[in-house]
Design a protein around this motif. Structure first.
Motif, PDB file in Angstrom:
ATOM      1  N   VAL A 261       0.840  -1.196   0.000  1.00 34.11           N
ATOM      2  CA  VAL A 261       0.000   0.000   0.000  1.00 34.11           C
ATOM      3  C   VAL A 261       0.874   1.244   0.000  1.00 34.11           C
ATOM      4  N   ARG A 262       1.866   1.246   0.852  1.00 45.06           N
ATOM      5  CA  ARG A 262       2.766   2.403   0.956  1.00 45.06           C
ATOM      6  C   ARG A 262       3.403   2.734  -0.382  1.00 45.06           C
TER       7      ARG A 262
ATOM      8  N   GLU B  38      -2.488  -3.403  12.138  1.00 45.60           N
ATOM      9  CA  GLU B  38      -1.954  -2.048  12.245  1.00 45.60           C
ATOM     10  C   GLU B  38      -0.441  -2.079  12.454  1.00 45.60           C
ATOM     11  N   ALA B  39       0.229  -1.111  11.863  1.00 38.23           N
ATOM     12  CA  ALA B  39       1.643  -0.913  12.171  1.00 38.23           C
ATOM     13  C   ALA B  39       1.746  -0.283  13.554  1.00 38.23           C
ATOM     14  N   ASP B  40       2.947  -0.141  14.051  1.00 41.80           N
ATOM     15  CA  ASP B  40       3.126   0.417  15.392  1.00 41.80           C
ATOM     16  C   ASP B  40       2.562   1.830  15.516  1.00 41.80           C
ATOM     17  N   SER B  41       2.485   2.561  14.406  1.00 46.55           N
ATOM     18  CA  SER B  41       1.954   3.923  14.429  1.00 46.55           C
ATOM     19  C   SER B  41       0.435   3.948  14.474  1.00 46.55           C
ATOM     20  N   GLY B  42      -0.207   2.794  14.298  1.00 41.71           N
ATOM     21  CA  GLY B  42      -1.660   2.736  14.359  1.00 41.71           C
ATOM     22  C   GLY B  42      -2.351   2.724  13.012  1.00 41.71           C
ATOM     23  N   TYR B  43      -1.598   2.818  11.932  1.00 35.22           N
ATOM     24  CA  TYR B  43      -2.198   2.818  10.601  1.00 35.22           C
ATOM     25  C   TYR B  43      -2.601   1.409  10.166  1.00 35.22           C
TER      26      TYR B  43
ATOM     27  N   LEU C 170      -3.541   4.047   5.684  1.00 41.80           N
ATOM     28  CA  LEU C 170      -2.313   4.448   5.011  1.00 41.80           C
ATOM     29  C   LEU C 170      -2.599   4.886   3.577  1.00 41.80           C
ATOM     30  N   ALA C 171      -3.474   4.161   2.888  1.00 43.41           N
ATOM     31  CA  ALA C 171      -3.826   4.528   1.513  1.00 43.41           C
ATOM     32  C   ALA C 171      -4.461   5.916   1.464  1.00 43.41           C
ATOM     33  N   VAL C 172      -5.341   6.199   2.429  1.00 43.43           N
ATOM     34  CA  VAL C 172      -5.996   7.508   2.490  1.00 43.43           C
ATOM     35  C   VAL C 172      -4.974   8.601   2.806  1.00 43.43           C
ATOM     36  N   ALA C 173      -4.113   8.335   3.787  1.00 44.02           N
ATOM     37  CA  ALA C 173      -3.129   9.333   4.203  1.00 44.02           C
ATOM     38  C   ALA C 173      -2.172   9.691   3.075  1.00 44.02           C
TER      39      ALA C 173
END
Length: 268
Positions: free
Chosen positions: A210-211, A231-236, A241-244
């Motif tokens: 996705v990244r 979720e990754a450690d950051s909460g995504y 992540l796709a939206v961000a």
């Protein structure tokens, strides 16, 4: 993937791993040659130290028998190429000067797709096919990271472990997903590797695909059961992540997948 929508990354990925091109595109496999460089940008051979608790060194007879078996296994797999362009097929018969080619480590040969030299190198020692370098990267992990599909194929045929993890839990599947090498991702999944394997910061193959905005790779991972809720450690999550990152095609792929899951559940 720290704050502000940043994405999960293998430590130092921009310097140490292939440039992220489109799905199935191959990164340039040309890690730096000198060993012992700071930051670990180049594939480097293992330290040569015995692992703690390692079994006693085998006798000369058993070692000769093992080497004979390994050579037979290598001989049984002739080098062949698919339609996917490898380093050799792009016209780079060798990626290093002939005078220095024999000084490259097995990890550098794997990353550069030097199949003939790699095959010869594997004849020289015991179980080199799964030998880790200083960071725990095996030849298979390097080949997957640089998109060398034929090298990955042959290493698997020669006994490379597709489940091997480096020191920070980097895997061949995660690094292939990061580069968008969909054919390699599918090849590894056919070997029953853990599709949701996570690394030191919680990054999974799906999160890395996705990244990198690798649409085909995301589709392949979702079709084979990748977890959308991890979720990754950051909460995504992958959708977060796709939206961000504004990856609209990836968002659409994820939305279609979720809709299909709901439709299938209604039919049950």
């Amino acid at each position: 993937m720290e704050g502000g929508g940043a994405a999960p990354a293998v430590r130092g990925d921009a310097r140490q791993l292939p440039a992220q091109g489109g799905d199935g595109a191959e990164g340039e496999a040309s890690p730096e040659e000198p060993a012992g460089t700071g930051g670990g940008g180049a594939p480097r051979g293992g330290s040569g130290r015995a692992e703690a608790g390692a079994p006693p060194k085998p006798s000369a007879t058993s070692t000769d028998r093992q080497r004979s078996t390994e050579v037979s296994a290598l001989d049984s797999f002739p080098l062949r190429h698919s339609n996917t362009l490898t380093n050799r097929q792009r016209g780079n018969e060798v990626s290093a000067l002939p005078a220095t080619l024999d000084t490259l480590s097995i990890h550098q040969l794997a990353a550069q797709g030097e199949l003939s030299q790699l095959k010869e190198h594997l004849r020289k020692g015991e179980n080199l096919v799964n030998k880790p370098d200083e960071r725990g990267f095996t030849p298979l992990i390097w080949a997957a990271a640089f998109g060398e599909i034929e090298t990955v194929r042959h290493l698997l045929e020669w006994g490379a472990d597709p489940n091997a993890l480096a020191k920070e839990r980097e895997s061949a599947l995660s690094l292939a997903s990061m580069g968008g090498y969909t054919d390699i991702v599918i090849m590894l999944l056919e070997r029953n590797v853990d599709i949701n394997i996570y690394d030191w910061n919680g990054g999974t193959p799906l999160l890395y695909a996705v990244r990198g905005n690798h649409v085909k790779c995301v589709e392949a991972l979702l079709a084979r059961g990748a977890d959308l809720t991890t979720e990754a450690d950051s909460g995504y999550t992958p959708m977060d992540l796709a939206v961000a990152l504004g990856h609209k095609k990836v968002q659409q792929v994820i939305e279609n997948h979720i809709l299909k899951l709901f439709q299938n559940k209604e039919l049950e």
